[in-house]
Motif scaffolding. Structure first.
Motif, PDB file in Angstrom:
ATOM      1  N   PRO A 153      12.048   6.989  24.738  1.00 28.50           N
ATOM      2  CA  PRO A 153      11.985   8.447  24.912  1.00 28.50           C
ATOM      3  C   PRO A 153      13.002   9.146  24.007  1.00 28.50           C
ATOM      4  O   PRO A 153      14.095   8.617  23.755  1.00 28.50           O
ATOM      5  N   ARG A 154      12.636  10.317  23.562  1.00 26.25           N
ATOM      6  CA  ARG A 154      13.468  11.075  22.625  1.00 26.25           C
ATOM      7  C   ARG A 154      14.891  11.274  23.137  1.00 26.25           C
ATOM      8  O   ARG A 154      15.850  11.137  22.391  1.00 26.25           O
ATOM      9  N   ASP A 155      15.060  11.582  24.425  1.00 26.83           N
ATOM     10  CA  ASP A 155      16.407  11.823  24.950  1.00 26.83           C
ATOM     11  C   ASP A 155      17.265  10.560  24.880  1.00 26.83           C
ATOM     12  O   ASP A 155      18.462  10.627  24.595  1.00 26.83           O
ATOM     13  N   LYS A 156      16.671   9.398  25.103  1.00 26.06           N
ATOM     14  CA  LYS A 156      17.418   8.138  24.981  1.00 26.06           C
ATOM     15  C   LYS A 156      17.806   7.885  23.526  1.00 26.06           C
ATOM     16  O   LYS A 156      18.934   7.469  23.237  1.00 26.06           O
ATOM     17  N   VAL A 157      16.884   8.153  22.614  1.00 29.43           N
ATOM     18  CA  VAL A 157      17.150   7.947  21.183  1.00 29.43           C
ATOM     19  C   VAL A 157      18.284   8.872  20.735  1.00 29.43           C
ATOM     20  O   VAL A 157      19.203   8.444  20.028  1.00 29.43           O
ATOM     21  N   ILE A 158      18.249  10.102  21.167  1.00 28.74           N
ATOM     22  CA  ILE A 158      19.305  11.062  20.811  1.00 28.74           C
ATOM     23  C   ILE A 158      20.650  10.580  21.346  1.00 28.74           C
ATOM     24  O   ILE A 158      21.662  10.611  20.631  1.00 28.74           O
ATOM     25  N   ALA A 159      20.672  10.104  22.577  1.00 30.89           N
ATOM     26  CA  ALA A 159      21.924   9.598  23.162  1.00 30.89           C
ATOM     27  C   ALA A 159      22.452   8.409  22.372  1.00 30.89           C
ATOM     28  O   ALA A 159      23.671   8.296  22.121  1.00 30.89           O
ATOM     29  N   ILE A 160      21.569   7.500  21.951  1.00 31.88           N
ATOM     30  CA  ILE A 160      21.986   6.330  21.171  1.00 31.88           C
ATOM     31  C   ILE A 160      22.525   6.759  19.808  1.00 31.88           C
ATOM     32  O   ILE A 160      23.545   6.246  19.339  1.00 31.88           O
ATOM     33  N   VAL A 161      21.867   7.696  19.171  1.00 40.33           N
ATOM     34  CA  VAL A 161      22.357   8.197  17.874  1.00 40.33           C
ATOM     35  C   VAL A 161      23.747   8.812  18.051  1.00 40.33           C
ATOM     36  O   VAL A 161      24.652   8.558  17.248  1.00 40.33           O
ATOM     37  N   GLN A 162      23.942   9.589  19.096  1.00 39.65           N
ATOM     38  CA  GLN A 162      25.242  10.216  19.330  1.00 39.65           C
ATOM     39  C   GLN A 162      26.330   9.169  19.571  1.00 39.65           C
ATOM     40  O   GLN A 162      27.438   9.274  19.042  1.00 39.65           O
ATOM     41  N   LYS A 163      26.017   8.138  20.349  1.00 42.01           N
ATOM     42  CA  LYS A 163      26.988   7.059  20.588  1.00 42.01           C
ATOM     43  C   LYS A 163      27.281   6.301  19.302  1.00 42.01           C
ATOM     44  O   LYS A 163      28.434   5.967  19.013  1.00 42.01           O
ATOM     45  N   THR A 164      26.238   6.026  18.539  1.00 37.18           N
ATOM     46  CA  THR A 164      26.411   5.319  17.269  1.00 37.18           C
ATOM     47  C   THR A 164      27.292   6.141  16.334  1.00 37.18           C
ATOM     48  O   THR A 164      28.213   5.613  15.704  1.00 37.18           O
ATOM     49  N   TRP A 165      27.019   7.420  16.258  1.00 36.92           N
ATOM     50  CA  TRP A 165      27.753   8.303  15.352  1.00 36.92           C
ATOM     51  C   TRP A 165      29.248   8.320  15.690  1.00 36.92           C
ATOM     52  O   TRP A 165      30.090   8.292  14.809  1.00 36.92           O
ATOM     53  N   LYS A 166      29.562   8.354  16.987  1.00 37.65           N
ATOM     54  CA  LYS A 166      30.970   8.373  17.419  1.00 37.65           C
ATOM     55  C   LYS A 166      31.700   7.098  17.044  1.00 37.65           C
ATOM     56  O   LYS A 166      32.915   7.110  16.844  1.00 37.65           O
ATOM     57  N   LYS A 167      30.980   5.985  16.946  1.00 36.76           N
ATOM     58  CA  LYS A 167      31.598   4.709  16.590  1.00 36.76           C
ATOM     59  C   LYS A 167      31.929   4.624  15.108  1.00 36.76           C
ATOM     60  O   LYS A 167      32.739   3.803  14.698  1.00 36.76           O
ATOM     61  N   MET A 168      31.294   5.452  14.301  1.00 33.38           N
ATOM     62  CA  MET A 168      31.396   5.337  12.853  1.00 33.38           C
ATOM     63  C   MET A 168      32.587   6.110  12.277  1.00 33.38           C
ATOM     64  O   MET A 168      32.960   7.150  12.791  1.00 33.38           O
ATOM     65  N   SER A 169      33.107   5.574  11.181  1.00 30.02           N
ATOM     66  CA  SER A 169      34.138   6.294  10.431  1.00 30.02           C
ATOM     67  C   SER A 169      33.479   7.442   9.666  1.00 30.02           C
ATOM     68  O   SER A 169      32.247   7.476   9.502  1.00 30.02           O
ATOM     69  N   GLU A 170      34.289   8.346   9.178  1.00 31.92           N
ATOM     70  CA  GLU A 170      33.750   9.461   8.388  1.00 31.92           C
ATOM     71  C   GLU A 170      33.048   8.934   7.135  1.00 31.92           C
ATOM     72  O   GLU A 170      31.998   9.448   6.737  1.00 31.92           O
ATOM     73  N   GLN A 171      33.607   7.912   6.505  1.00 28.97           N
ATOM     74  CA  GLN A 171      32.991   7.327   5.306  1.00 28.97           C
ATOM     75  C   GLN A 171      31.583   6.812   5.621  1.00 28.97           C
ATOM     76  O   GLN A 171      30.639   7.071   4.876  1.00 28.97           O
ATOM     77  N   ALA A 172      31.443   6.096   6.725  1.00 23.69           N
ATOM     78  CA  ALA A 172      30.132   5.566   7.099  1.00 23.69           C
ATOM     79  C   ALA A 172      29.174   6.691   7.482  1.00 23.69           C
ATOM     80  O   ALA A 172      27.978   6.627   7.171  1.00 23.69           O
ATOM     81  N   GLN A 173      29.677   7.710   8.134  1.00 23.05           N
ATOM     82  CA  GLN A 173      28.835   8.851   8.479  1.00 23.05           C
ATOM     83  C   GLN A 173      28.277   9.504   7.215  1.00 23.05           C
ATOM     84  O   GLN A 173      27.100   9.871   7.170  1.00 23.05           O
ATOM     85  N   GLN A 174      29.118   9.626   6.192  1.00 27.00           N
ATOM     86  CA  GLN A 174      28.656  10.215   4.932  1.00 27.00           C
ATOM     87  C   GLN A 174      27.583   9.344   4.278  1.00 27.00           C
ATOM     88  O   GLN A 174      26.597   9.861   3.740  1.00 27.00           O
ATOM     89  N   LYS A 175      27.758   8.028   4.332  1.00 31.24           N
ATOM     90  CA  LYS A 175      26.728   7.107   3.809  1.00 31.24           C
ATOM     91  C   LYS A 175      25.428   7.294   4.595  1.00 31.24           C
ATOM     92  O   LYS A 175      24.340   7.316   4.013  1.00 31.24           O
ATOM     93  N   ALA A 176      25.535   7.423   5.909  1.00 34.31           N
ATOM     94  CA  ALA A 176      24.353   7.586   6.757  1.00 34.31           C
ATOM     95  C   ALA A 176      23.621   8.885   6.445  1.00 34.31           C
ATOM     96  O   ALA A 176      22.381   8.909   6.416  1.00 34.31           O
ATOM     97  N   LEU A 177      24.361   9.951   6.207  1.00 36.49           N
ATOM     98  CA  LEU A 177      23.734  11.239   5.918  1.00 36.49           C
ATOM     99  C   LEU A 177      22.949  11.212   4.604  1.00 36.49           C
ATOM    100  O   LEU A 177      22.033  12.018   4.414  1.00 36.49           O
TER     101      LEU A 177
END
Length: 188
Positions: A147-171
């Motif tokens: 479900p979309r709400d679960k996917v959004i929650a997982i993305v948010q948790k994943t994002w918080k685990k990442m460094s700024e450098q990795a977030q920029q690579k992901a974007l």
């Protein structure tokens, strides 16, 4: 062959034993190669311990099936903890056979077991690699099954685990439009 090359080759021999195959390649060998790809992007001068830890992240994962643990978050976390111990033990054994010191083996073990995430640069780099592999390899299929709400929650948790450098690579990743919409919603 250097001891690092010998260690990584031995780790890959174990990955080759994964019974799960994707596109004619053992799944965990594919995962390990992707982890190493992201390590080269994030930390091209990584220590040998970090290179080994990244390559060992899912070492012999199939030996401890998820189905042996209860459903739910508690069972999942227990399973992940046991996997971390398995990966670290096997990597340490290979390292010791190839002449690495106890200190180096312990350092790689701590990284594999994700000790000191957000405080230890090497552990954070391993986590960044894992998050980027998830986003590039598994995210689209995961998003389609949940479900979309679960996917959004997982993305948010994943994002918080990442460094700024990795977030920029992901974007900068080329997401398909439906996945991009979910990511944008999660990060809004």
């Amino acid at each position: 062959m250097t001891r690092l090359a010998e260690t990584l080759a031995t780790i890959d021999q174990l990955h080759q034993m994964d019974p799960s195959v994707i596109d004619d390649t053992p799944a965990e060998l594919n995962y390990a190669r992707q982890m190493t790809h992201w390590l080269q992007q994030l930390a091209p001068d990584a220590s040998e311990e970090l290179q080994i830890a990244v390559r060992s992240q899912h070492l012999c994962r199939w030996e401890i099936p998820r189905s042996e643990y209860p459903e739910g978050r508690t069972g999942y976390l227990k399973w992940r903890t046991e996997l971390g111990k398995l990966h670290a033990r096997k990597a340490g054994e290979i390292m010791a056979r190839n002449g690495y010191s106890e200190t180096s083996c312990a350092q790689a073990s701590a990284i594999i077991r994700k000790q000191g995430i957000k405080r230890n640069a090497d552990t954070q780099t391993l986590e960044d690699c894992a998050c980027l592999v998830f986003l590039t390899r598994d995210f689209s299929a995961f998003a389609a099954k949940h479900p979309r709400d679960k996917v959004i929650a997982i993305v948010q948790k994943t994002w918080k685990k990442m460094s700024e450098q990795a977030q920029q690579k992901a974007l900068a990743l080329p997401f398909a439009e439906p996945d991009l919409q979910v990511l944008q919603e999660a990060l809004a």
